[in-house]
Motif scaffolding. Sequence first.
Motif, PDB file in Angstrom:
ATOM      1  N   VAL A 156       0.771  -1.065  -0.189  1.00  0.00           N
ATOM      2  CA  VAL A 156      -0.164   0.214  -0.273  1.00  0.00           C
ATOM      3  C   VAL A 156       1.275   1.425   0.018  1.00  0.00           C
ATOM      4  CG1 VAL A 156      -1.390   1.323   1.188  1.00  0.00           C
ATOM      5  CG2 VAL A 156      -2.364  -1.283   1.319  1.00  0.00           C
ATOM      6  N   PHE A 157       1.394   2.327  -0.922  1.00  0.00           N
ATOM      7  CA  PHE A 157       1.151   2.983  -1.495  1.00  0.00           C
ATOM      8  C   PHE A 157       0.404   4.336  -0.453  1.00  0.00           C
ATOM      9  CE2 PHE A 157       2.965   0.840  -3.822  1.00  0.00           C
ATOM     10  CZ  PHE A 157       4.866   1.453  -4.362  1.00  0.00           C
ATOM     11  N   GLY A 158       0.958   5.326   0.872  1.00  0.00           N
ATOM     12  CA  GLY A 158       0.143   6.604   1.016  1.00  0.00           C
ATOM     13  C   GLY A 158      -0.278   5.560   2.480  1.00  0.00           C
ATOM     14  N   ALA A 159       0.352   6.495   3.766  1.00  0.00           N
ATOM     15  CA  ALA A 159       0.033   6.056   4.969  1.00  0.00           C
ATOM     16  C   ALA A 159      -1.243   7.033   5.246  1.00  0.00           C
ATOM     17  CB  ALA A 159       0.815   6.092   5.818  1.00  0.00           C
ATOM     18  N   GLY A 160      -2.023   7.808   4.176  1.00  0.00           N
ATOM     19  CA  GLY A 160      -2.669   8.694   5.358  1.00  0.00           C
ATOM     20  C   GLY A 160      -4.551   7.471   5.248  1.00  0.00           C
ATOM     21  N   PRO A 161      -5.063   8.378   5.538  1.00  0.00           N
ATOM     22  CA  PRO A 161      -6.538   7.606   6.475  1.00  0.00           C
ATOM     23  C   PRO A 161      -6.989   6.541   5.285  1.00  0.00           C
ATOM     24  CG  PRO A 161      -6.561  10.044   6.234  1.00  0.00           C
ATOM     25  CD  PRO A 161      -5.365  10.141   5.514  1.00  0.00           C
ATOM     26  N   ILE A 162      -6.900   7.105   3.800  1.00  0.00           N
ATOM     27  CA  ILE A 162      -7.750   5.781   2.835  1.00  0.00           C
ATOM     28  C   ILE A 162      -6.096   4.515   3.492  1.00  0.00           C
ATOM     29  CG2 ILE A 162      -8.017   5.369   0.318  1.00  0.00           C
ATOM     30  CD1 ILE A 162      -9.829   6.629   2.373  1.00  0.00           C
ATOM     31  N   HIS A 177      -0.130 -10.296   3.692  1.00  0.00           N
ATOM     32  CA  HIS A 177       1.514 -10.531   4.257  1.00  0.00           C
ATOM     33  C   HIS A 177       0.887  -8.803   3.205  1.00  0.00           C
ATOM     34  CE1 HIS A 177       5.622  -8.134   3.994  1.00  0.00           C
ATOM     35  NE2 HIS A 177       5.436  -9.056   5.294  1.00  0.00           N
ATOM     36  N   VAL A 178       1.181  -8.018   4.065  1.00  0.00           N
ATOM     37  CA  VAL A 178       1.204  -6.206   4.047  1.00  0.00           C
ATOM     38  C   VAL A 178       1.836  -4.958   4.621  1.00  0.00           C
ATOM     39  CG1 VAL A 178      -0.364  -3.961   4.075  1.00  0.00           C
ATOM     40  CG2 VAL A 178      -1.731  -6.801   4.214  1.00  0.00           C
ATOM     41  N   VAL A 179       2.276  -4.746   3.078  1.00  0.00           N
ATOM     42  CA  VAL A 179       3.501  -3.766   3.535  1.00  0.00           C
ATOM     43  C   VAL A 179       2.608  -2.226   3.220  1.00  0.00           C
ATOM     44  CG1 VAL A 179       5.821  -2.406   2.729  1.00  0.00           C
ATOM     45  CG2 VAL A 179       5.216  -5.658   2.376  1.00  0.00           C
ATOM     46  N   VAL A 180       3.488  -1.330   4.143  1.00  0.00           N
ATOM     47  CA  VAL A 180       2.978   0.145   3.652  1.00  0.00           C
ATOM     48  C   VAL A 180       3.998   1.131   3.341  1.00  0.00           C
ATOM     49  CG1 VAL A 180       2.172   2.058   4.692  1.00  0.00           C
ATOM     50  CG2 VAL A 180       0.770   0.001   5.878  1.00  0.00           C
ATOM     51  N   VAL A 181       4.203   1.702   2.612  1.00  0.00           N
ATOM     52  CA  VAL A 181       5.056   2.704   1.846  1.00  0.00           C
ATOM     53  C   VAL A 181       4.592   3.994   2.036  1.00  0.00           C
ATOM     54  CG1 VAL A 181       6.540   3.023   0.013  1.00  0.00           C
ATOM     55  CG2 VAL A 181       5.727   1.018   0.395  1.00  0.00           C
ATOM     56  N   ASP A 182       5.664   4.889   2.743  1.00  0.00           N
ATOM     57  CA  ASP A 182       5.037   6.559   2.844  1.00  0.00           C
ATOM     58  C   ASP A 182       7.192   6.937   3.247  1.00  0.00           C
ATOM     59  OD1 ASP A 182       4.246   8.985   3.759  1.00  0.00           O
ATOM     60  OD2 ASP A 182       2.325   8.308   4.378  1.00  0.00           O
ATOM     61  N   ILE A 230       0.543  -7.243  -5.102  1.00  0.00           N
ATOM     62  CA  ILE A 230      -1.339  -6.210  -5.438  1.00  0.00           C
ATOM     63  C   ILE A 230       0.135  -5.458  -4.889  1.00  0.00           C
ATOM     64  CG2 ILE A 230      -3.691  -5.418  -4.708  1.00  0.00           C
ATOM     65  CD1 ILE A 230      -4.501  -8.462  -4.114  1.00  0.00           C
ATOM     66  N   TYR A 231      -0.243  -3.464  -6.059  1.00  0.00           N
ATOM     67  CA  TYR A 231       0.402  -2.627  -5.398  1.00  0.00           C
ATOM     68  C   TYR A 231      -1.230  -1.894  -5.716  1.00  0.00           C
ATOM     69  CZ  TYR A 231       4.229  -4.131  -6.956  1.00  0.00           C
ATOM     70  OH  TYR A 231       5.800  -5.622  -7.115  1.00  0.00           O
ATOM     71  N   LEU A 232      -1.137  -0.984  -4.127  1.00  0.00           N
ATOM     72  CA  LEU A 232      -1.695  -0.223  -4.502  1.00  0.00           C
ATOM     73  C   LEU A 232      -2.117   1.418  -3.849  1.00  0.00           C
ATOM     74  CD1 LEU A 232      -5.160  -2.064  -1.880  1.00  0.00           C
ATOM     75  CD2 LEU A 232      -5.445  -1.439  -4.133  1.00  0.00           C
ATOM     76  N   ASP A 233      -2.394   2.072  -4.608  1.00  0.00           N
ATOM     77  CA  ASP A 233      -1.726   3.268  -4.602  1.00  0.00           C
ATOM     78  C   ASP A 233      -2.811   4.692  -4.381  1.00  0.00           C
ATOM     79  OD1 ASP A 233      -1.516   5.793  -5.320  1.00  0.00           O
ATOM     80  OD2 ASP A 233      -2.103   5.656  -7.667  1.00  0.00           O
ATOM     81  N   ALA A 234      -3.210   4.842  -2.670  1.00  0.00           N
ATOM     82  CA  ALA A 234      -3.498   5.847  -1.935  1.00  0.00           C
ATOM     83  C   ALA A 234      -2.805   7.037  -1.855  1.00  0.00           C
ATOM     84  CB  ALA A 234      -3.323   4.936  -1.074  1.00  0.00           C
ATOM     85  N   ALA A 235      -1.614   7.219  -2.631  1.00  0.00           N
ATOM     86  CA  ALA A 235      -0.554   8.737  -2.588  1.00  0.00           C
ATOM     87  C   ALA A 235      -1.255   9.622  -3.478  1.00  0.00           C
ATOM     88  CB  ALA A 235       0.157   8.226  -2.496  1.00  0.00           C
ATOM     89  N   VAL A 240       4.535   6.924  -7.869  1.00  0.00           N
ATOM     90  CA  VAL A 240       3.466   5.623  -6.998  1.00  0.00           C
ATOM     91  C   VAL A 240       3.616   4.777  -8.466  1.00  0.00           C
ATOM     92  CG1 VAL A 240       2.421   4.594  -6.010  1.00  0.00           C
ATOM     93  CG2 VAL A 240       2.921   6.448  -5.119  1.00  0.00           C
ATOM     94  N   VAL A 241       2.958   5.577  -9.162  1.00  0.00           N
ATOM     95  CA  VAL A 241       2.747   4.576 -10.187  1.00  0.00           C
ATOM     96  C   VAL A 241       3.883   4.005 -10.917  1.00  0.00           C
ATOM     97  CG1 VAL A 241       1.520   4.160 -12.723  1.00  0.00           C
ATOM     98  CG2 VAL A 241       0.804   5.269 -10.772  1.00  0.00           C
ATOM     99  N   ASN A 242       5.008   4.510 -11.653  1.00  0.00           N
ATOM    100  CA  ASN A 242       6.241   4.592 -12.433  1.00  0.00           C
ATOM    101  C   ASN A 242       6.511   3.496 -11.109  1.00  0.00           C
ATOM    102  OD1 ASN A 242       5.230   6.235 -13.815  1.00  0.00           O
ATOM    103  ND2 ASN A 242       6.630   7.881 -12.568  1.00  0.00           N
TER     104      ASN A 242
END
Length: 336
Positions: A156-162, A177-182, A230-235, A240-242
């Motif tokens: 998950v990219f972006g550790a804001g509320p969403i 397994h879930v990794v968060v990137v910020d 899976i890649y999730l863009d919340a940023a 992030v897309v690149n």
Amino acid sequence: MRAAVISAPGQVDIVDIPTPSVSAGDVLVRIRACGICGSDTFYLSIGGLPPHQGNMPLGHEAAGEVVAVGSAVTDIAVGQRVVINPMAAPDGVIGNGGASGALAQYLLIKDAVVGHSVEPIPDHVPFEVAALNEPMAVARHGVNQVAPKLTDQVVVFGAGPIGLGMTISLKSLGVHHVVVVDVVADRLDKALEVGADAVINSSTEDLPARLRELHGNGESIWPDRAGTDIYLDAAGVPAVVNTALSTAKRGAKIGIVGVHKEPVSVDLMNIMSNELTLVGSMGYPTEIFEVTPDIVADWQTYAKIISHTIDFDDLPEALELVATPGATEKVVIVFD
């Protein structure tokens, strides 16, 4: 009653307006908490949306208690706590250009139907946590769009509320397994608190190498691909897309949940050769109350998303805080 309206670009006023009257099919809710969304600050910057530009009611992330019910309403009782579906209002989306907003002391729910426009919540859930229901529905829809399997490895990219909401949803669904990137250390700490299995600070770490370390190597005709499923863009930023496209293995999914304000170029040969799936996500077509039981069951975890609770009287300062990059995470307005 008192209600917040956008009166001009950059100007929000708390005004006195008549308290709505209840017709046969309606319920009146006393608002006890309402979250501030990034869209609220956007509406403020442009002076509101038509047809209410210059006098636009604000607020759509609401929770409160029922204080009056119409004569035809049989499944909602005075005193019940409820969360609200702003999309269900017959006179326009609540707080998003519709005729009413939830940053007000009272909100009329016209043609109220349990499971469609309102949903009861138990008394033990704090109102400020219940007010997360709407943004957490956005997060749950993002997760549903990529349809994770229990064995999947997700970033998950972006550790804001969403992003945090998607992290909680993924783990509550049992995803392996879930990794968060910020790029903000405090946000990454919060991601670990809500259940992330690992975090990556992309400003100080080699993100692709770290993903390969955590998720192994992925199959691809291109070298150095991660085993992430899976890649999730919340940023909502092009980087992030690149990064996702340059790291994704054959068959990976990339979900776009964050709002992108500029076009992003993509390498279609990469998408073709690795048979990648790009999935868009917008709003919550069916998830507005799908997420409610999870909030009720795990409200202490969801509560960690909230960084500030601010009194309704201090709404202008709260909006300014939300509009300041890096100043806050989730702000919820509370009412006496």
